[in-house]
Design an enzyme around this catalytic site. Sequence first.
Site, short mmCIF file in Angstrom:
data_model
loop_
_atom_site.label_atom_id
_atom_site.label_comp_id
_atom_site.label_asym_id
_atom_site.label_seq_id
_atom_site.Cartn_x
_atom_site.Cartn_y
_atom_site.Cartn_z
N HIS A 141 -3.69 -5.35 0.27
CA HIS A 141 -3.21 -5.69 1.61
C HIS A 141 -3.17 -7.20 1.82
CE1 HIS A 141 -3.00 -1.68 3.47
NE2 HIS A 141 -3.94 -1.37 2.59
N GLU B 275 -1.45 -8.77 3.87
CA GLU B 275 -1.34 -9.08 5.30
C GLU B 275 -2.72 -9.26 5.95
OE1 GLU B 275 -2.07 -4.69 5.52
OE2 GLU B 275 -1.16 -6.10 4.12
N CYS C 28 0.83 -1.20 0.00
CA CYS C 28 0.00 0.00 0.00
C CYS C 28 0.87 1.26 0.00
CB CYS C 28 -0.99 -0.01 1.17
SG CYS C 28 -2.32 1.19 1.00
#
Length: 242
Positions: A210, A212, A107
């Site tokens: 994202h 994660e 990001c």
Amino acid sequence: MKPIVGIVPLVDQELNSLWMLPDYMAGIEKAGGLPLMLPLTSDGETIRQMAAVCGGILFPGGQDVSPEMYGEEALPLCGQLCLERDAMERALLVQALEMGNPVLGICRGLQLMNAVLGGTLYQDLPSQHPSQVEHHQLPPYDCPVHQVILLPDTPLRALLGRETLMVNSYHHQAVKDLAAPLLPMALAPDGVMEAVYMPQYPFAWAVQWHPELSEEVDPCSQWIFDAFVEACRGKGWKGQKP
């Protein structure tokens, strides 16, 4: 020995504190790495030592990248800035690349990489690049909201073995002019660059979404961390799923 992966700290300016989302660390740990949250500093010698100690550096999400980094003035819709992170990450990215360390941007990390290497950013996508693509989703953040096209003959396409991918998305800035050392790896349907890499460098990738937040539900997200940590082991990346 597990490779040490340094993660730039997240900054809470209201609480004057440094913190870390456990999801970044979980992705690194599952890939076999040892995540380490770094201190926030602009001291050149400290940054050099951090780059030397770490097998790779992860540049996570966070505040907007300051337009000063790419020669512009902040527009009214530019979001919160963190000049301390900008200064640290600029120096750390340059140092890591000089040392040949693998780097992964997520990001803001993609935007930071592009700005440091000479590119520019949309300061606010809804006003500067309006489209029907949902780039700033509501919770839950592990749910995909739009498709990206994985470009042929790129490392990400080779890793994931597919032409398209559904991703989550939470950003309002994005690449406008791509830095000369970078090439795109994925595009949103509205043309926004969703992943980039340095083709002449062992491992320097960045994604706009994202992974994660979705690594527990989407294997493709974890494979990105796996490829990064494999590179951090000093073995390079072999162009296939780890």
